[in-house]
Design a protein around this motif. Structure first.
Motif, short mmCIF file in Angstrom:
data_model
loop_
_atom_site.label_atom_id
_atom_site.label_comp_id
_atom_site.label_asym_id
_atom_site.label_seq_id
_atom_site.Cartn_x
_atom_site.Cartn_y
_atom_site.Cartn_z
N UNK A 71 0.81 -1.21 0.00
CA UNK A 71 0.00 0.00 0.00
C UNK A 71 0.85 1.27 0.00
N UNK A 72 2.16 1.12 -0.11
CA UNK A 72 3.07 2.25 -0.20
C UNK A 72 3.91 2.06 -1.46
N UNK A 73 3.69 2.91 -2.46
CA UNK A 73 4.33 2.71 -3.76
C UNK A 73 4.81 4.03 -4.33
N UNK A 74 5.70 3.94 -5.30
CA UNK A 74 6.12 5.11 -6.05
C UNK A 74 5.08 5.38 -7.12
N UNK A 75 4.71 6.64 -7.30
CA UNK A 75 3.71 6.97 -8.31
C UNK A 75 3.72 8.44 -8.63
N UNK A 76 2.56 8.95 -8.99
CA UNK A 76 2.37 10.38 -9.25
C UNK A 76 1.06 10.78 -8.57
N UNK A 77 0.57 11.98 -8.86
CA UNK A 77 -0.68 12.42 -8.26
C UNK A 77 -0.68 13.88 -7.91
N UNK A 78 0.50 14.51 -7.92
CA UNK A 78 0.58 15.94 -7.66
C UNK A 78 0.77 16.66 -8.98
N UNK A 79 0.95 17.94 -8.93
CA UNK A 79 1.07 18.73 -10.16
C UNK A 79 2.33 18.36 -10.94
N UNK A 80 2.28 18.58 -12.24
CA UNK A 80 3.43 18.42 -13.14
C UNK A 80 3.90 16.96 -13.28
N UNK A 81 3.07 16.01 -12.86
CA UNK A 81 3.34 14.57 -13.00
C UNK A 81 4.74 14.24 -12.48
N UNK A 82 5.07 14.76 -11.32
CA UNK A 82 6.37 14.48 -10.72
C UNK A 82 6.27 13.25 -9.82
N UNK A 83 7.37 12.55 -9.57
CA UNK A 83 7.32 11.34 -8.73
C UNK A 83 6.85 11.67 -7.31
N UNK A 84 6.04 10.78 -6.75
CA UNK A 84 5.55 10.93 -5.39
C UNK A 84 5.58 9.57 -4.68
N UNK A 85 5.49 9.61 -3.37
CA UNK A 85 5.29 8.40 -2.57
C UNK A 85 3.80 8.33 -2.30
N UNK A 86 3.15 7.26 -2.75
CA UNK A 86 1.70 7.16 -2.66
C UNK A 86 1.29 6.18 -1.55
N UNK A 87 0.35 6.62 -0.72
CA UNK A 87 -0.13 5.84 0.42
C UNK A 87 -1.62 5.57 0.26
N UNK A 88 -2.05 4.38 0.66
CA UNK A 88 -3.47 4.04 0.69
C UNK A 88 -3.92 3.98 2.14
N UNK A 89 -5.01 4.66 2.46
CA UNK A 89 -5.47 4.75 3.85
C UNK A 89 -5.93 3.39 4.38
N UNK A 90 -5.81 3.23 5.69
CA UNK A 90 -6.24 2.01 6.34
C UNK A 90 -5.05 1.27 6.92
N UNK A 91 -5.32 0.21 7.67
CA UNK A 91 -4.22 -0.58 8.22
C UNK A 91 -3.38 -1.19 7.12
#
Length: 271
Positions: A71-91
């Motif tokens: 549930x913790x992966x490298x991805x995008x999601x912020x402006x300018x399609x820059x690399x981000x650390x993506x988290x999914x809520x929950x245990x």
């Protein structure tokens, strides 16, 4: 040939060109803040991800953050399609580690800042969205989180909480928090170097030992897996074990946050 290194004056076939990049001046200035010991920012080839869900990010100042949770992966999601650390809520997944920095222990004063974006559909209710923690669930440890549309700092049973902030889903924020163990004072802020007002101010000195920093979650009581993940993306994370709380640090804090904001003007604007 220079020394024992041959120099070939033409490109070789089937060999990729060496990547080139320049470091923005703002990044160079951020590196000059000696109080900031930890800087995580996924880019420039500093991320290692494997099919087994192992993720590691080498920080700008040498520290290594790692997780093996799906549930913790490298991805995008912020402006300018820059690399981000993506988290999914929950245990988190049973038996899997949250994103943590081995050896980076909070045992007194600290400052943390994170450029993050709450995921689309996030509801700011009783769910706890952790920014950082140090220690284990239920311990006398450090926790910095968002709950009921407020920011909170907790050390064991002592907690300070802001007024309601009106966070929005699918929106980016530069959030910071700091604690001074010498004066037992703390401060937090959002998109501004100016500290927010506490509605409840009962924070006490951090207790316990071995509080290894966890980003976007916390370890469970047995320290066998993670709990309560952040919901969204994190672009950059900064931390140090010096307090930027007292008035004499206002100008330093403002300069530091200003440099971060200058790198990501499409995400945030300081006020």
């Amino acid at each position: 040939m220079t020394g024992s290194i041959p120099k070939i004056p033409f490109a070789l076939p089937n060999i990729a060109a060496r990547p080139t990049f320049s470091i923005p001046d703002a990044e160079k200035r951020i590196l000059d803040f000696e109080d900031i010991e930890l800087w995580l920012q996924p880019d420039l080839g500093n991320v290692r991800a494997q099919a087994s869900n192992y993720l590691s990010i080498t920080g700008r100042k040498g520290w290594l953050a790692q997780s093996n949770d799906a549930k913790i992966v490298l991805g995008t999601g912020m402006e300018d399609i820059i690399p981000t650390i993506n988290f999914t809520s929950g245990n988190t997944t049973a038996g899997k580690n949250p994103l943590h920095v081995p050896g980076f222990v909070i045992d007194g004063s600290y400052f943390v800042a994170v450029l993050l974006r709450f995921a689309a559909g996030t509801t700011f209710d009783s769910t706890t969205y952790r920014i950082i923690s140090g220690g284990i669930s239920g311990g006398t440890d450090v926790e910095f989180y968002c709950q009921n549309d407020r920011l909170s700092l907790r050390h064991g049973s002592g907690q300070s909480q802001t007024l309601a902030q009106s966070f929005a889903a699918d929106t980016s924020y530069l959030i910071w928090g700091s604690y001074d163990a010498g004066t037992n004072q703390a401060a937090v802020g959002i998109n501004s170097p100016t500290a927010l007002v506490w509605s409840t101010d009962n924070l006490t000195g951090a207790a316990g030992s071995g509080r290894e920093i966890v980003i976007g979650g916390q370890f469970n009581a047995g320290r066998t897996q993670g709990e309560q993940l952040f919901n969204g993306q994190m672009r950059g994370f900064w931390a140090g074990r010096t307090a930027w709380v007292e008035p004499e640090f206002d100008v330093i804090r403002a300069a530091f946050l200003g440099e971060i904001a200058s790198l990501y003007p499409d995400d945030i604007t300081l006020t």
